[in-house]
Write an enzyme that holds these catalytic residues in place. Sequence first.
Site, PDB file in Angstrom:
ATOM      1  N   TYR A  24       0.811  -1.215   0.000  1.00 41.62           N
ATOM      2  CA  TYR A  24       0.000   0.000   0.000  1.00 41.62           C
ATOM      3  C   TYR A  24       0.851   1.274   0.000  1.00 41.62           C
ATOM      4  O   TYR A  24       0.389   2.334   0.414  1.00 41.62           O
ATOM      5  CB  TYR A  24      -0.930   0.008   1.217  1.00 41.62           C
ATOM      6  CG  TYR A  24      -2.066  -0.975   1.122  1.00 41.62           C
ATOM      7  CD1 TYR A  24      -3.090  -0.806   0.194  1.00 41.62           C
ATOM      8  CD2 TYR A  24      -2.139  -2.079   1.965  1.00 41.62           C
ATOM      9  CE1 TYR A  24      -4.140  -1.696   0.107  1.00 41.62           C
ATOM     10  CE2 TYR A  24      -3.192  -2.981   1.888  1.00 41.62           C
ATOM     11  CZ  TYR A  24      -4.190  -2.791   0.957  1.00 41.62           C
ATOM     12  OH  TYR A  24      -5.231  -3.675   0.873  1.00 41.62           O
TER      13      TYR A  24
ATOM     14  N   PHE B 123      -5.720   7.792   6.512  1.00 45.76           N
ATOM     15  CA  PHE B 123      -6.230   6.483   6.930  1.00 45.76           C
ATOM     16  C   PHE B 123      -5.173   5.376   6.868  1.00 45.76           C
ATOM     17  O   PHE B 123      -5.443   4.240   7.278  1.00 45.76           O
ATOM     18  CB  PHE B 123      -7.440   6.073   6.077  1.00 45.76           C
ATOM     19  CG  PHE B 123      -7.151   5.971   4.596  1.00 45.76           C
ATOM     20  CD1 PHE B 123      -6.561   4.831   4.056  1.00 45.76           C
ATOM     21  CD2 PHE B 123      -7.484   7.011   3.742  1.00 45.76           C
ATOM     22  CE1 PHE B 123      -6.296   4.741   2.697  1.00 45.76           C
ATOM     23  CE2 PHE B 123      -7.214   6.927   2.375  1.00 45.76           C
ATOM     24  CZ  PHE B 123      -6.620   5.781   1.853  1.00 45.76           C
TER      25      PHE B 123
ATOM     26  N   ARG C 100     -11.773  -5.748 -11.403  1.00 47.13           N
ATOM     27  CA  ARG C 100     -12.200  -4.574 -10.638  1.00 47.13           C
ATOM     28  C   ARG C 100     -13.721  -4.385 -10.730  1.00 47.13           C
ATOM     29  O   ARG C 100     -14.376  -4.057  -9.745  1.00 47.13           O
ATOM     30  CB  ARG C 100     -11.505  -3.311 -11.140  1.00 47.13           C
ATOM     31  CG  ARG C 100     -10.010  -3.304 -10.969  1.00 47.13           C
ATOM     32  CD  ARG C 100      -9.545  -2.863  -9.645  1.00 47.13           C
ATOM     33  NE  ARG C 100      -9.817  -1.447  -9.419  1.00 47.13           N
ATOM     34  CZ  ARG C 100      -9.450  -0.808  -8.337  1.00 47.13           C
ATOM     35  NH1 ARG C 100      -8.789  -1.432  -7.394  1.00 47.13           N
ATOM     36  NH2 ARG C 100      -9.742   0.458  -8.173  1.00 47.13           N
TER      37      ARG C 100
ATOM     38  N   THR D 100     -14.908   0.876  -4.551  1.00 45.32           N
ATOM     39  CA  THR D 100     -14.204   0.826  -3.270  1.00 45.32           C
ATOM     40  C   THR D 100     -15.167   1.084  -2.116  1.00 45.32           C
ATOM     41  O   THR D 100     -15.091   0.426  -1.084  1.00 45.32           O
ATOM     42  CB  THR D 100     -13.059   1.860  -3.256  1.00 45.32           C
ATOM     43  OG1 THR D 100     -12.169   1.553  -4.328  1.00 45.32           O
ATOM     44  CG2 THR D 100     -12.289   1.818  -1.954  1.00 45.32           C
TER      45      THR D 100
ATOM     46  N   ARG E 250     -18.469  -6.554  -3.504  1.00 45.18           N
ATOM     47  CA  ARG E 250     -18.661  -5.544  -2.458  1.00 45.18           C
ATOM     48  C   ARG E 250     -20.124  -5.118  -2.351  1.00 45.18           C
ATOM     49  O   ARG E 250     -20.631  -4.887  -1.252  1.00 45.18           O
ATOM     50  CB  ARG E 250     -17.775  -4.340  -2.717  1.00 45.18           C
ATOM     51  CG  ARG E 250     -16.294  -4.642  -2.530  1.00 45.18           C
ATOM     52  CD  ARG E 250     -15.451  -3.465  -2.948  1.00 45.18           C
ATOM     53  NE  ARG E 250     -14.036  -3.695  -2.732  1.00 45.18           N
ATOM     54  CZ  ARG E 250     -13.088  -3.174  -3.484  1.00 45.18           C
ATOM     55  NH1 ARG E 250     -13.397  -2.379  -4.511  1.00 45.18           N
ATOM     56  NH2 ARG E 250     -11.819  -3.422  -3.226  1.00 45.18           N
TER      57      ARG E 250
ATOM     58  N   ASN F  76     -14.080  -3.585   3.164  1.00 45.19           N
ATOM     59  CA  ASN F  76     -14.705  -3.809   1.856  1.00 45.19           C
ATOM     60  C   ASN F  76     -14.326  -5.129   1.195  1.00 45.19           C
ATOM     61  O   ASN F  76     -14.298  -5.247  -0.013  1.00 45.19           O
ATOM     62  CB  ASN F  76     -14.460  -2.612   0.930  1.00 45.19           C
ATOM     63  CG  ASN F  76     -13.003  -2.423   0.559  1.00 45.19           C
ATOM     64  OD1 ASN F  76     -12.140  -3.198   0.942  1.00 45.19           O
ATOM     65  ND2 ASN F  76     -12.738  -1.386  -0.202  1.00 45.19           N
TER      66      ASN F  76
ATOM     67  N   HIS G 110      -9.298  -6.749  -2.246  1.00 45.05           N
ATOM     68  CA  HIS G 110      -8.451  -5.835  -3.010  1.00 45.05           C
ATOM     69  C   HIS G 110      -8.306  -6.408  -4.408  1.00 45.05           C
ATOM     70  O   HIS G 110      -8.218  -7.626  -4.575  1.00 45.05           O
ATOM     71  CB  HIS G 110      -7.060  -5.731  -2.367  1.00 45.05           C
ATOM     72  CG  HIS G 110      -6.034  -5.169  -3.294  1.00 45.05           C
ATOM     73  ND1 HIS G 110      -5.859  -3.815  -3.457  1.00 45.05           N
ATOM     74  CD2 HIS G 110      -5.158  -5.774  -4.145  1.00 45.05           C
ATOM     75  CE1 HIS G 110      -4.902  -3.622  -4.362  1.00 45.05           C
ATOM     76  NE2 HIS G 110      -4.454  -4.784  -4.789  1.00 45.05           N
TER      77      HIS G 110
END
Length: 155
Positions: free
Chosen positions: A56, A64, A92, A98, A109, A119, A122
Amino acid sequence: MAPPPNIHERTYIMAKPDGVDRGLIGEIITRFEKRGFKLIAAKLALPTKQHLEDHYGDLKDKPFFPGLITYMQSGPVFCMVFEGLDAVKTGRAMLGATNPLTSQPGTIRGDYALAVGRNICHGSDSVENAEKEIKLWFPEGTLQYQLSQASMIYE
């Protein structure tokens, strides 16, 4: 003439701790396989703080970020690599937005999550990032094999 479609595009998909804890690994795999994608690597992992910070890294300046790293270390993750036509973009779309509250019903999701911070999964956001993530999570490499139904999936 346009180049032929790349049916060997790879994407990295990860069930986050909430997805693992809620027993959604099988559902995620099932959805990708039913769509026609080939699973070429998978493992359960307990990533270190450094591994997650590497994954990340593009988010390190976000407020966050510390909470994300703490959350991602709260339990195991399930790491997967799928291969197939337009795997990144389609993957995706299958995961959904997201923010789960804006995800369409029928997406992973949209069907299973309510909060951005929980969620479920990834998914790589570009072919370049997919390859980086695959190398990070699967330094041992991935398998190569032929699906018997490939001729029924691809023209």
